[in-house]
Scaffold this motif. Structure first.
Motif, PDB file in Angstrom:
ATOM      1  N   ILE A   1      70.009 -40.635  87.949  1.00 35.43           N
ATOM      2  CA  ILE A   1      69.736 -42.037  88.264  1.00 35.43           C
ATOM      3  C   ILE A   1      70.994 -42.853  87.992  1.00 35.43           C
ATOM      4  CG2 ILE A   1      68.388 -44.060  87.601  1.00 35.43           C
ATOM      5  CD1 ILE A   1      66.068 -42.141  86.960  1.00 35.43           C
ATOM      6  N   ARG A   2      71.323 -43.710  88.968  1.00 38.97           N
ATOM      7  CA  ARG A   2      72.488 -44.578  88.828  1.00 38.97           C
ATOM      8  C   ARG A   2      72.103 -46.010  89.167  1.00 38.97           C
ATOM      9  NH1 ARG A   2      77.608 -41.735  91.584  1.00 38.97           N
ATOM     10  NH2 ARG A   2      78.582 -43.612  90.743  1.00 38.97           N
ATOM     11  N   LYS A   3      72.730 -46.917  88.496  1.00 40.10           N
ATOM     12  CA  LYS A   3      72.527 -48.344  88.743  1.00 40.10           C
ATOM     13  C   LYS A   3      73.800 -48.861  89.402  1.00 40.10           C
ATOM     14  CE  LYS A   3      72.352 -51.494  85.285  1.00 40.10           C
ATOM     15  NZ  LYS A   3      71.842 -52.213  84.126  1.00 40.10           N
ATOM     16  N   VAL A   4      73.662 -49.376  90.643  1.00 39.35           N
ATOM     17  CA  VAL A   4      74.844 -49.820  91.382  1.00 39.35           C
ATOM     18  C   VAL A   4      74.730 -51.302  91.718  1.00 39.35           C
ATOM     19  CG1 VAL A   4      75.248 -47.521  92.325  1.00 39.35           C
ATOM     20  CG2 VAL A   4      73.916 -49.125  93.638  1.00 39.35           C
ATOM     21  N   PRO A   5      75.821 -52.041  91.590  1.00 44.64           N
ATOM     22  CA  PRO A   5      75.773 -53.474  91.876  1.00 44.64           C
ATOM     23  C   PRO A   5      75.659 -53.747  93.376  1.00 44.64           C
ATOM     24  CG  PRO A   5      78.013 -52.800  91.283  1.00 44.64           C
ATOM     25  CD  PRO A   5      77.136 -51.598  91.120  1.00 44.64           C
ATOM     26  N   TYR A   6      74.713 -54.580  93.736  1.00 45.26           N
ATOM     27  CA  TYR A   6      74.515 -54.932  95.140  1.00 45.26           C
ATOM     28  C   TYR A   6      75.733 -55.662  95.699  1.00 45.26           C
ATOM     29  CZ  TYR A   6      72.645 -57.108  99.323  1.00 45.26           C
ATOM     30  OH  TYR A   6      72.465 -57.530 100.614  1.00 45.26           O
ATOM     31  N   THR A   7      76.305 -56.585  94.953  1.00 47.71           N
ATOM     32  CA  THR A   7      77.410 -57.397  95.478  1.00 47.71           C
ATOM     33  C   THR A   7      78.637 -56.558  95.823  1.00 47.71           C
ATOM     34  OG1 THR A   7      78.092 -57.918  93.217  1.00 47.71           O
ATOM     35  CG2 THR A   7      76.735 -59.545  94.338  1.00 47.71           C
ATOM     36  N   LYS A   8      78.851 -55.476  95.142  1.00 47.95           N
ATOM     37  CA  LYS A   8      79.987 -54.590  95.415  1.00 47.95           C
ATOM     38  C   LYS A   8      79.738 -53.738  96.663  1.00 47.95           C
ATOM     39  CE  LYS A   8      82.418 -50.652  93.412  1.00 47.95           C
ATOM     40  NZ  LYS A   8      82.484 -49.721  92.298  1.00 47.95           N
ATOM     41  N   ASN A   9      78.484 -53.575  97.041  1.00 45.20           N
ATOM     42  CA  ASN A   9      78.130 -52.623  98.088  1.00 45.20           C
ATOM     43  C   ASN A   9      77.472 -53.221  99.327  1.00 45.20           C
ATOM     44  OD1 ASN A   9      78.614 -49.823  96.789  1.00 45.20           O
ATOM     45  ND2 ASN A   9      77.575 -50.981  95.193  1.00 45.20           N
ATOM     46  N   TYR A  10      77.074 -54.478  99.309  1.00 42.86           N
ATOM     47  CA  TYR A  10      76.195 -55.012 100.355  1.00 42.86           C
ATOM     48  C   TYR A  10      76.732 -54.872 101.773  1.00 42.86           C
ATOM     49  CZ  TYR A  10      78.829 -59.374 100.968  1.00 42.86           C
ATOM     50  OH  TYR A  10      79.784 -60.290 101.263  1.00 42.86           O
ATOM     51  N   LYS A  11      78.041 -54.890 101.962  1.00 43.26           N
ATOM     52  CA  LYS A  11      78.599 -54.803 103.310  1.00 43.26           C
ATOM     53  C   LYS A  11      78.440 -53.417 103.935  1.00 43.26           C
ATOM     54  CE  LYS A  11      82.046 -58.440 102.911  1.00 43.26           C
ATOM     55  NZ  LYS A  11      83.474 -58.753 102.998  1.00 43.26           N
ATOM     56  N   VAL A  12      78.183 -52.409 103.128  1.00 44.72           N
ATOM     57  CA  VAL A  12      78.092 -51.035 103.649  1.00 44.72           C
ATOM     58  C   VAL A  12      76.673 -50.463 103.584  1.00 44.72           C
ATOM     59  CG1 VAL A  12      80.502 -50.597 103.046  1.00 44.72           C
ATOM     60  CG2 VAL A  12      78.693 -49.892 101.464  1.00 44.72           C
ATOM     61  N   LEU A  13      75.705 -51.266 103.173  1.00 45.97           N
ATOM     62  CA  LEU A  13      74.343 -50.773 102.960  1.00 45.97           C
ATOM     63  C   LEU A  13      73.443 -50.968 104.166  1.00 45.97           C
ATOM     64  CD1 LEU A  13      73.584 -52.110  99.368  1.00 45.97           C
ATOM     65  CD2 LEU A  13      74.195 -49.780 100.027  1.00 45.97           C
ATOM     66  N   SER A  14      72.570 -49.991 104.381  1.00 47.16           N
ATOM     67  CA  SER A  14      71.448 -50.159 105.309  1.00 47.16           C
ATOM     68  C   SER A  14      70.247 -49.458 104.679  1.00 47.16           C
ATOM     69  CB  SER A  14      71.766 -49.597 106.691  1.00 47.16           C
ATOM     70  OG  SER A  14      72.085 -48.234 106.629  1.00 47.16           O
ATOM     71  N   PHE A  15      69.066 -49.973 104.991  1.00 47.19           N
ATOM     72  CA  PHE A  15      67.830 -49.505 104.369  1.00 47.19           C
ATOM     73  C   PHE A  15      66.850 -49.018 105.430  1.00 47.19           C
ATOM     74  CE2 PHE A  15      69.648 -52.952 101.860  1.00 47.19           C
ATOM     75  CZ  PHE A  15      69.716 -52.392 100.593  1.00 47.19           C
ATOM     76  N   VAL A  16      66.127 -47.953 105.107  1.00 45.33           N
ATOM     77  CA  VAL A  16      65.084 -47.438 105.986  1.00 45.33           C
ATOM     78  C   VAL A  16      63.814 -47.282 105.167  1.00 45.33           C
ATOM     79  CG1 VAL A  16      64.324 -45.506 107.443  1.00 45.33           C
ATOM     80  CG2 VAL A  16      66.735 -46.227 107.480  1.00 45.33           C
ATOM     81  N   LYS A  17      62.761 -47.979 105.618  1.00 47.37           N
ATOM     82  CA  LYS A  17      61.483 -47.879 104.906  1.00 47.37           C
ATOM     83  C   LYS A  17      60.596 -46.844 105.586  1.00 47.37           C
ATOM     84  CE  LYS A  17      59.219 -51.771 107.258  1.00 47.37           C
ATOM     85  NZ  LYS A  17      58.504 -53.029 107.026  1.00 47.37           N
ATOM     86  N   ILE A  18      59.751 -46.233 104.771  1.00 43.45           N
ATOM     87  CA  ILE A  18      58.772 -45.246 105.226  1.00 43.45           C
ATOM     88  C   ILE A  18      57.455 -45.678 104.616  1.00 43.45           C
ATOM     89  CG2 ILE A  18      58.127 -42.808 105.235  1.00 43.45           C
ATOM     90  CD1 ILE A  18      61.161 -42.287 104.455  1.00 43.45           C
ATOM     91  N   GLU A  19      56.587 -46.259 105.452  1.00 42.43           N
ATOM     92  CA  GLU A  19      55.345 -46.793 104.907  1.00 42.43           C
ATOM     93  C   GLU A  19      54.166 -46.428 105.797  1.00 42.43           C
ATOM     94  OE1 GLU A  19      55.371 -51.075 104.637  1.00 42.43           O
ATOM     95  OE2 GLU A  19      55.883 -51.301 106.733  1.00 42.43           O
ATOM     96  N   PRO A  20      52.972 -46.342 105.211  1.00 46.65           N
ATOM     97  CA  PRO A  20      51.785 -46.074 106.028  1.00 46.65           C
ATOM     98  C   PRO A  20      51.515 -47.251 106.952  1.00 46.65           C
ATOM     99  CG  PRO A  20      51.173 -46.482 103.741  1.00 46.65           C
ATOM    100  CD  PRO A  20      52.663 -46.493 103.788  1.00 46.65           C
ATOM    101  N   LYS A  21      51.057 -46.934 108.148  1.00 42.77           N
ATOM    102  CA  LYS A  21      50.734 -47.992 109.104  1.00 42.77           C
ATOM    103  C   LYS A  21      49.507 -48.736 108.610  1.00 42.77           C
ATOM    104  CE  LYS A  21      51.645 -48.005 113.511  1.00 42.77           C
ATOM    105  NZ  LYS A  21      51.747 -47.493 114.852  1.00 42.77           N
ATOM    106  N   ARG A  22      49.585 -50.026 108.696  1.00 45.67           N
ATOM    107  CA  ARG A  22      48.448 -50.853 108.285  1.00 45.67           C
ATOM    108  C   ARG A  22      47.697 -51.263 109.533  1.00 45.67           C
ATOM    109  NH1 ARG A  22      52.657 -53.050 104.641  1.00 45.67           N
ATOM    110  NH2 ARG A  22      52.119 -52.285 102.584  1.00 45.67           N
ATOM    111  N   TYR A  23      46.451 -50.897 109.600  1.00 45.94           N
ATOM    112  CA  TYR A  23      45.627 -51.247 110.767  1.00 45.94           C
ATOM    113  C   TYR A  23      44.793 -52.468 110.443  1.00 45.94           C
ATOM    114  CZ  TYR A  23      46.814 -46.632 112.496  1.00 45.94           C
ATOM    115  OH  TYR A  23      47.507 -45.542 112.935  1.00 45.94           O
ATOM    116  N   LYS A  24      44.668 -53.320 111.429  1.00 49.66           N
ATOM    117  CA  LYS A  24      43.776 -54.475 111.269  1.00 49.66           C
ATOM    118  C   LYS A  24      42.349 -53.987 111.433  1.00 49.66           C
ATOM    119  CE  LYS A  24      47.051 -57.877 112.950  1.00 49.66           C
ATOM    120  NZ  LYS A  24      47.325 -58.892 113.962  1.00 49.66           N
TER     121      LYS A  24
END
Length: 175
Positions: A149-172
Motif C-alpha cells: 500500500i502506498r499513499k501518493v499525493p494527488y497534486t503531484k500526479n493529477y495531470k497523468v491520472l485517469s480512473f476507471v470505475k467498475i460498478e453494478p448496474k443500477r436499474y430503476k
C-alpha cells in the motif's frame, strides 16, 4: 479524514504470472485484484487469462481497451467506464476499488515527475491531510517484492491520472 478499502493486493511479478507478461501485467493485475475483491473466490480468470481477455500488449493496457473488453467480459449487469476524481472517490465511499492509470507518455506530460510513469494500480482509498488529497493505492509489487500500500499525493500526479470505475448496474424499479 481517511477512507480505506481492505483488500488483498497481488504482485504482477508473482511466480504464477507468465514471465513474458510480468513487465506489462500491471493492468491485468489491477483488474484481478479488483475483481477478486468484488467477487471473491468466484473470479474465474487469473492474471494470465486476464492479460489475454483484456487485450494487453507488451507495452501495457490501453484504457479504452480495458473498458471495452472488461465490459464485454462482465456483461450487462456491470458498468465499466471512465470516471472523474470525484466519481472515483465516491466509488471508494461506496466500498468499491477503482482502477487508476498513471500515464506520463500518452498524456504528453514529458516534464512531469509522477509517482509512476506508466502504471495501472488499484485505488483503494484516499486521505485528506493538511488540506492535501492523497490517493491510497496497491502498487502491484516489484521483482521479488509483494504488492504494498502506498499513499501518493494527488497534486503531484493529477495531470497523468485517469480512473476507471467498475460498478453494478443500477436499474430503476418499475412502478
Amino acid at each position: 479524514m481517511k477512507k480505506l478499502i481492505d483488500l488483498q493486493g497481488f504482485s504482477q511479478y508473482h511466480h504464477k504470472i507468465h514471465p513474458s507478461y510480468r513487465n506489462s501485467a500491471c493492468g491485468p493485475t489491477t483488474i484481478y485484484v479488483i475483481l477478486n475483491y468484488l467477487f471473491g473466490k468466484k473470479v474465474p480468470p487469473n492474471v494470465n487469462e486476464l492479460y489475454s481477455i483484456l487485450g494487453t500488449t507488451k507495452i501495457g493496457l490501453y484504457r479504452w481497451r480495458l473498458i471495452k473488453n472488461l465490459q464485454n467480459y462482465l456483461g450487462a449487469e456491470w458498468v465499466v467506464k471512465n470516471c472523474t476524481l470525484k466519481e472515483a472517490l465516491q466509488q471508494i465511499n461506496e466500498g468499491r476499488p477503482v482502477a487508476v492509470k498513471f500515464d506520463k507518455y500518452f498524456t504528453f506530460q514529458w516534464k512531469a515527475k509522477p509517482t509512476f510513469k506508466y502504471h495501472w494500480v488499484p485505488l483503494i482509498g484516499y486521505e485528506l491531510e493538511g488540506g492535501e488529497l492523497f490517493l491510497i493505492v496497491h502498487d502491484n509489487g516489484g521483482i521479488n517484492r509483494d504488492s504494498q500500500i502506498r499513499k501518493v499525493p494527488y497534486t503531484k500526479n493529477y495531470k497523468v491520472l485517469s480512473f476507471v470505475k467498475i460498478e453494478p448496474k443500477r436499474y430503476k424499479k418499475s412502478e
